[in-house]
Design a protein around this motif. Sequence first.
Motif, PDB file in Angstrom:
ATOM      1  N   CYS A 136      11.097 -18.041  19.417  1.00  0.00           N
ATOM      2  CA  CYS A 136      10.352 -16.905  20.317  1.00  0.00           C
ATOM      3  C   CYS A 136       9.063 -17.727  20.834  1.00  0.00           C
ATOM      4  CB  CYS A 136       9.660 -15.912  19.268  1.00  0.00           C
ATOM      5  SG  CYS A 136       8.738 -16.639  17.918  1.00  0.00           S
ATOM      6  N   CYS A 146       9.697 -15.854  14.851  1.00  0.00           N
ATOM      7  CA  CYS A 146      10.974 -16.000  14.316  1.00  0.00           C
ATOM      8  C   CYS A 146      11.201 -16.940  13.343  1.00  0.00           C
ATOM      9  CB  CYS A 146      11.829 -16.279  15.540  1.00  0.00           C
ATOM     10  SG  CYS A 146      11.720 -17.981  16.182  1.00  0.00           S
ATOM     11  N   CYS A 154      11.305 -22.538  14.244  1.00  0.00           N
ATOM     12  CA  CYS A 154      10.569 -23.723  14.597  1.00  0.00           C
ATOM     13  C   CYS A 154      10.105 -24.383  13.524  1.00  0.00           C
ATOM     14  CB  CYS A 154       9.632 -23.578  15.788  1.00  0.00           C
ATOM     15  SG  CYS A 154       8.281 -22.498  15.104  1.00  0.00           S
TER      16      CYS A 154
HETATM   17  S1  FES Z   1       9.605 -20.603  17.857  1.00  0.00           S
HETATM   18 FE1  FES Z   1       9.607 -18.572  16.706  1.00  0.00          FE
HETATM   19  S2  FES Z   1       8.107 -19.006  15.177  1.00  0.00           S
HETATM   20 FE2  FES Z   1       8.146 -20.628  16.502  1.00  0.00          FE
END
Ligand code: FES
Length: 156
Positions: free
Chosen positions: A41, A46, A49
């Motif tokens: 995201c 989400c 990462c």
């Molecule tokens: S890319 Fe979704 S929380 Fe970091």
Amino acid sequence: MATETGLEVNGGSHTLRLDNRCTLLDALREHLGLTGPKKGCDHGQCGACTVLVDGRRVNSCLMLAVSLDGASVTTVEGLADGEQLHPVQQAFLDHDAFQCGFCTPGQLCSAVGLLAEAARTGERLDEASVRERMSGNICRCGAYPGIVRAVLEVSA
Ligand code: FES
Ligand code: FES
């Protein structure tokens, strides 16, 4: 404006000259070629990462890399010890908890961080607390029950 930043990543030292606006996620992926941490995201919602910074789990898309000068970062690539999988990785395999592959690296790092948090506080984990503590990693496809079982097994 750019700033020279020292990061220890998966046990190796790196000095990077980074734009002050560069996130930790982009520093890892674009500057160090570590594609384990995923950009889902890019807004902290989400968990794809997720990495460990000084042993604590963070959303790397929300952190500015230059603010972490001197920190130690572990990505999914750094969890295993050579050929020896991290116990959480092994438990994911054993419980069929690998999912689409996009969310899995974040789920693994988050699970390792969660177990360290529980060890620090002495909390005894159960299914509800694992689900609550993994709630920042939003994927909930068919293998999710396996993730919960895997985390519980390693915590036991
Ligand atoms: S890319 Fe979704 S929380 Fe970091
Ligand atoms: S693990 Fe990514 S969609 Fe299920």
